[in-house]
Write a protein that holds these residues in place. Structure first.
Motif, PDB file in Angstrom:
ATOM      1  N   UNK A 197       1.453   4.453  -9.999  1.00  0.00           N
ATOM      2  CA  UNK A 197       0.178   3.967 -10.539  1.00  0.00           C
ATOM      3  C   UNK A 197       0.142   2.457 -10.353  1.00  0.00           C
ATOM      4  N   UNK A 198      -0.124   2.049  -9.121  1.00  0.00           N
ATOM      5  CA  UNK A 198      -0.158   0.622  -8.783  1.00  0.00           C
ATOM      6  C   UNK A 198      -1.075   0.414  -7.594  1.00  0.00           C
ATOM      7  N   UNK A 199      -1.393  -0.833  -7.309  1.00  0.00           N
ATOM      8  CA  UNK A 199      -2.217  -1.168  -6.151  1.00  0.00           C
ATOM      9  C   UNK A 199      -1.659  -2.404  -5.471  1.00  0.00           C
ATOM     10  N   UNK A 200      -2.092  -2.593  -4.240  1.00  0.00           N
ATOM     11  CA  UNK A 200      -1.712  -3.794  -3.496  1.00  0.00           C
ATOM     12  C   UNK A 200      -2.136  -5.041  -4.271  1.00  0.00           C
ATOM     13  N   UNK A 201      -3.338  -5.011  -4.815  1.00  0.00           N
ATOM     14  CA  UNK A 201      -3.860  -6.162  -5.563  1.00  0.00           C
ATOM     15  C   UNK A 201      -3.026  -6.444  -6.808  1.00  0.00           C
ATOM     16  N   UNK A 202      -2.618  -5.404  -7.510  1.00  0.00           N
ATOM     17  CA  UNK A 202      -1.823  -5.543  -8.736  1.00  0.00           C
ATOM     18  C   UNK A 202      -0.484  -6.204  -8.419  1.00  0.00           C
ATOM     19  N   UNK A 203       0.166  -5.738  -7.356  1.00  0.00           N
ATOM     20  CA  UNK A 203       1.478  -6.273  -6.985  1.00  0.00           C
ATOM     21  C   UNK A 203       1.354  -7.732  -6.545  1.00  0.00           C
ATOM     22  N   UNK A 204       0.364  -8.026  -5.703  1.00  0.00           N
ATOM     23  CA  UNK A 204       0.186  -9.395  -5.221  1.00  0.00           C
ATOM     24  C   UNK A 204      -0.149 -10.358  -6.361  1.00  0.00           C
ATOM     25  N   UNK A 209       0.816  -1.220   0.000  1.00  0.00           N
ATOM     26  CA  UNK A 209       0.000   0.000   0.000  1.00  0.00           C
ATOM     27  C   UNK A 209       0.847   1.267   0.000  1.00  0.00           C
ATOM     28  N   UNK A 210       2.083   1.158   0.515  1.00  0.00           N
ATOM     29  CA  UNK A 210       2.936   2.344   0.559  1.00  0.00           C
ATOM     30  C   UNK A 210       3.288   2.845  -0.841  1.00  0.00           C
ATOM     31  N   UNK A 211       3.341   1.925  -1.815  1.00  0.00           N
ATOM     32  CA  UNK A 211       3.682   2.325  -3.184  1.00  0.00           C
ATOM     33  C   UNK A 211       2.506   3.007  -3.885  1.00  0.00           C
ATOM     34  N   UNK A 257       9.819   3.393 -11.542  1.00  0.00           N
ATOM     35  CA  UNK A 257       9.571   2.217 -12.376  1.00  0.00           C
ATOM     36  C   UNK A 257       8.749   1.198 -11.586  1.00  0.00           C
ATOM     37  N   UNK A 258       7.442   1.187 -11.814  1.00  0.00           N
ATOM     38  CA  UNK A 258       6.564   0.319 -11.027  1.00  0.00           C
ATOM     39  C   UNK A 258       6.783  -1.159 -11.320  1.00  0.00           C
ATOM     40  N   UNK A 259       7.440  -1.474 -12.435  1.00  0.00           N
ATOM     41  CA  UNK A 259       7.647  -2.873 -12.790  1.00  0.00           C
ATOM     42  C   UNK A 259       8.795  -3.513 -12.010  1.00  0.00           C
ATOM     43  N   UNK A 298      11.159  -7.955 -17.715  1.00  0.00           N
ATOM     44  CA  UNK A 298      10.508  -8.933 -16.865  1.00  0.00           C
ATOM     45  C   UNK A 298      10.022 -10.187 -17.570  1.00  0.00           C
ATOM     46  N   UNK A 299       9.352 -10.041 -18.710  1.00  0.00           N
ATOM     47  CA  UNK A 299       8.795 -11.203 -19.395  1.00  0.00           C
ATOM     48  C   UNK A 299       9.884 -12.170 -19.851  1.00  0.00           C
ATOM     49  N   UNK A 300      10.990 -11.620 -20.341  1.00  0.00           N
ATOM     50  CA  UNK A 300      12.087 -12.476 -20.801  1.00  0.00           C
ATOM     51  C   UNK A 300      12.790 -13.163 -19.631  1.00  0.00           C
ATOM     52  N   UNK A 301      12.962 -12.427 -18.537  1.00  0.00           N
ATOM     53  CA  UNK A 301      13.577 -13.030 -17.357  1.00  0.00           C
ATOM     54  C   UNK A 301      12.708 -14.180 -16.853  1.00  0.00           C
ATOM     55  N   UNK A 302      11.402 -13.982 -16.833  1.00  0.00           N
ATOM     56  CA  UNK A 302      10.470 -15.023 -16.400  1.00  0.00           C
ATOM     57  C   UNK A 302      10.638 -16.282 -17.252  1.00  0.00           C
ATOM     58  N   UNK A 303      10.661 -16.082 -18.563  1.00  0.00           N
ATOM     59  CA  UNK A 303      10.768 -17.226 -19.477  1.00  0.00           C
ATOM     60  C   UNK A 303      12.059 -18.007 -19.246  1.00  0.00           C
ATOM     61  N   UNK A 304      13.170 -17.297 -19.153  1.00  0.00           N
ATOM     62  CA  UNK A 304      14.455 -17.959 -18.913  1.00  0.00           C
ATOM     63  C   UNK A 304      14.487 -18.619 -17.535  1.00  0.00           C
TER      64      UNK A 304
END
Length: 323
Positions: free
Chosen positions: A29-36, A22-24, A152-154, A215-221
């Motif tokens: 432009x983010x939410x607790x739900x989005x991060x979780x 919630x602090x972010x 950088x919210x990502x 992020x997407x590429x790191x996830x895949x690898x």
């Protein structure tokens, strides 16, 4: 009989400041739900302005020494995995060495980003197997909050600070997979993927820099390479997923953890998960999770543990250890 590196103690330390998602919401432009939903992270710890990586590492080291019933001078070598050392030099490991009162050993840092603890554990095992040390203190410690781009919210919502430590001691084993201690290691890296996860600065560029990630590429690898390295490490000692008591993975993202476990063939009820409370603490995440797993009563003597991690480099690897 063969020489084995057996776990004698484990400990961790987390800074006092707890930062909920919630602090972010106040600045991004983010939410607790989005991060979780995307990471599984609910909160993380940030170091105080006057706390350094070696401070966190020292507290974790002292906790591990207490569990092992040892003092600083019982240690022959200190291997500290970090990408956020206090100074360009000397190593953070030497600062921990002084802080725990060790005057007879040697200490050095290892830098392999989130895979750092796996690399440090492998190096410590090699020191023991070669007879260069009988007792090694292995630490993962980070203050990643110092290299975040807070716009950088990502990325900035993913990382946290902390430290974990483990003490290894040389003991004799029979040379079978039933032995206690480190049974196998597997290390890998591929510099072609540098631009997927890096800090855009450093000493020779005269710029501290901030963390950048695709992020997407790191996830895949991550899913592919983590399952592969864990299988390889198990194969080296003739074991398989069914033999594993606990997988203790790098705590980067719950979806990576779940996907890797599925690919490895291990149910989530045999995976130690701490990412929800700590975020991604890079090289600290595995020793933190090991220490928490012991404190929870999950990890017990004789359990077969597989740890695996991937980080910038890309660098990745796994260690199989019987607790």
């Amino acid at each position: 009989m063969v020489r084995r590196a057996v776990v004698k103690g484990v400990g961790h330390y987390l800074p006092d400041r707890v930062v909920p998602n919630a602090e972010f919401e106040k600045t991004l432009d983010t939410t607790d739900e989005w991060i979780k939903a995307r990471s599984g992270i609910e909160s993380r710890h940030f170091a105080a302005p006057d706390q350094t990586t070696s401070d966190l590492a020292t507290q974790a080291a002292k906790a591990a020494l207490d569990m092992a019933g040892m003092d600083g001078n019982d240690i022959d070598a200190i291997v500290l995995a970090t990408s956020t050392a206090d100074l360009t030099f000397p190593s953070a490991a030497t600062m921990v060495q002084h802080a725990i009162g060790n005057t007879k050993g040697y200490a050095f840092d290892v830098q392999a980003v989130c895979a750092g603890f796996v690399y440090a554990l492998s190096n410590a095992n090699a020191l023991i197997l070669s007879g260069q040390a009988d007792r090694v203190l292995v630490i993962g410690a980070e203050t990643f909050s110092r290299i975040m781009d807070w716009t950088d919210r990502s990325t900035c919502v993913l990382f946290g600070d902390g430290a974990g430590a483990i003490i290894l001691e040389a003991q004799e084993g029979d040379g079978t997979s039933a032995d206690r201690g480190i049974l196998s290691t597997d290390l890998n890296s591929d510099g072609r993927y540098k631009d997927l996860l890096y800090v855009d600065g450093g000493v020779s560029t005269q710029n501290t820099g901030m963390l950048r990630m695709v992020g997407k590429e790191v996830f895949r690898h991550a899913v592919e390479k983590l399952a592969q390295t864990a299988h390889t490490a198990l194969d080296k000692v003739g074991l398989g997923p069914d033999d594993v008591s606990w997988v203790v993975p790098h705590q980067a993202n719950i979806r990576i953890i779940q996907s890797t476990a599925k690919k490895l063939g291990v149910e989530m009820d045999r995976v130690v998960v701490t990412v929800q409370n700590h975020g991604n603490t890079s090289a600290a995440s595995i020793p933190l999770a090991l220490s928490v797993g012991v404190a929870r009563g999950q990890i017990k003597t004789g359990d077969l543990i597989v740890t695996e991690a991937i980080g910038g480099g890309l660098a990745w690897g796994a260690v199989v250890v019987r607790w």
